[in-house]
Design an enzyme around this catalytic site. Structure first.
Site, PDB file in Angstrom:
ATOM      1  CG  ASP A  60      -2.006   0.995   1.214  1.00  0.00           C
ATOM      2  OD1 ASP A  60      -1.719   2.198   1.044  1.00  0.00           O
ATOM      3  OD2 ASP A  60      -3.172   0.604   1.368  1.00  0.00           O
ATOM      4  CB  SER A 143      -5.770  14.829 -12.686  1.00  0.00           C
ATOM      5  OG  SER A 143      -7.112  15.027 -13.069  1.00  0.00           O
ATOM      6  CE1 TYR A 156      -8.366  12.145  -8.576  1.00  0.00           C
ATOM      7  CE2 TYR A 156      -9.078  13.938 -10.003  1.00  0.00           C
ATOM      8  CZ  TYR A 156      -8.319  12.798  -9.799  1.00  0.00           C
ATOM      9  OH  TYR A 156      -7.522  12.321 -10.807  1.00  0.00           O
ATOM     10  CE  LYS A 160      -4.563  12.751  -9.068  1.00  0.00           C
ATOM     11  NZ  LYS A 160      -3.299  11.962  -9.175  1.00  0.00           N
TER      12      LYS A 160
END
Length: 275
Positions: A60, A143, A156, A160
């Site tokens: 992980d 992104s 999110y 990013k």
């Protein structure tokens, strides 16, 4: 013809599926040896076991010991580490602030930032000594949400944006020995999942692509007829990893998003529904 990455040794986090797997396959095609790091052993076992240039490590990205082990095993197996591709991430499925409870927001923030941001930071920390030795590089999966809004929800998008800042800071801190760059991808047909804290761990963004009708309107991007398959996004990763091709580039993000930055306005405001 010799590939651009012949003789390179690479570690890719989140490499079991999606863009991570596509980058791993492209790097192998370009001549690199690849260690694929991910949580799902079954996905990792899907790589060709007979290829001596592939090594897999289950772990992980929130576990610094697992990442250090991955780096050590890469060096032990392939003799060095040239490239770290920091890639593992989750999406928030555009859950807006006004549609989250305070407790959901609290839990999802910790999960998304620990994977999307801390995972990159821990991977870089584990890899930097070997990258200094090889004069290597880090390539981060960014992104369109690193630059523009509504590519996700606030969690999110914030994560990013943070990755973009992290990429630039590390490009400064690790120069001149290690280059650090990013690829700002647009939407693609992958198995990208959501946070478990929002009960989205079993939801795949690929389902949305599969449900699109043949007569559905094209996505709101200029290159709307370009491929959404992960393999179509891998070229910039190869370019940034290859020191012979991009040895003077650091702190830069290549936008591979179909031209989102040049599209017109679709909606003036996102909160017209609020009362």
């Amino acid at each position: 013809m010799t590939g651009w990455l012949a003789g390179y040794s690479t570690l890719i986090t989140g490499g079991g599926s999606g863009i991570g797997r596509a980058v791993a396959e492209r790097f192998l095609a370009e001549g690199a040896s690849v260690t694929v790091f991910g949580r799902d052993k079954e996905q990792l076992d899907g790589f060709t076991a007979s290829d001596p240039r592939v090594h897999t490590v289950v772990g992980d990205v929130r576990d610094p010991d697992a990442l250090r082990r991955a780096v050590a095993e890469t060096v032990d197996r392939f003799g060095k580490l040239d490239t770290l591709v920091a890639n593992a991430g989750v999406w928030d499925y555009q859950r807006q602030l006004t549609r989250l409870s305070a407790h959901e927001l609290d839990a999802a923030f910790d999960e998304i930032f620990s994977i999307n941001v801390k995972g990159y930071l821990l991977a870089a920390h584990a890899a930097w000594p070997e990258l200094v030795r090889s004069r290597g590089s880090i390539v981060m999966t960014l992104s369109n949400a690193s630059f523009h809004v509504n590519g996700g929800g606030p969690l999110y998008t914030a994560s990013k944006h943070a990755c973009l800042g992290l990429m630039r800071e590390l490009a400064y801190e690790l120069a001149p020995k290690v280059r650090v760059n990013g690829v700002a991808c647009g939407g693609m047909n992958t198995d990208l999942r959501g946070p478990a804290s929002l009960e989205l761990a079993d939801r795949s963004i690929g389902v949305s692509f599969a449900k699109q009708r043949p007569d559905a309107a094209p996505p709101p991007i200029p290159l709307h007829d370009s491929s959404t398959e992960p393999a179509a996004f891998t070229g910039p990763y190869v370019l940034l990893a290859a020191r012979e091709q991009s040895g003077v580039i650091t702190g830069h993000a290549i936008s591979a998003d179909g031209g989102i930055a040049v599209r017109g306005f679709a909606h003036a405001a996102g909160g017209d529904h609020l009362e």
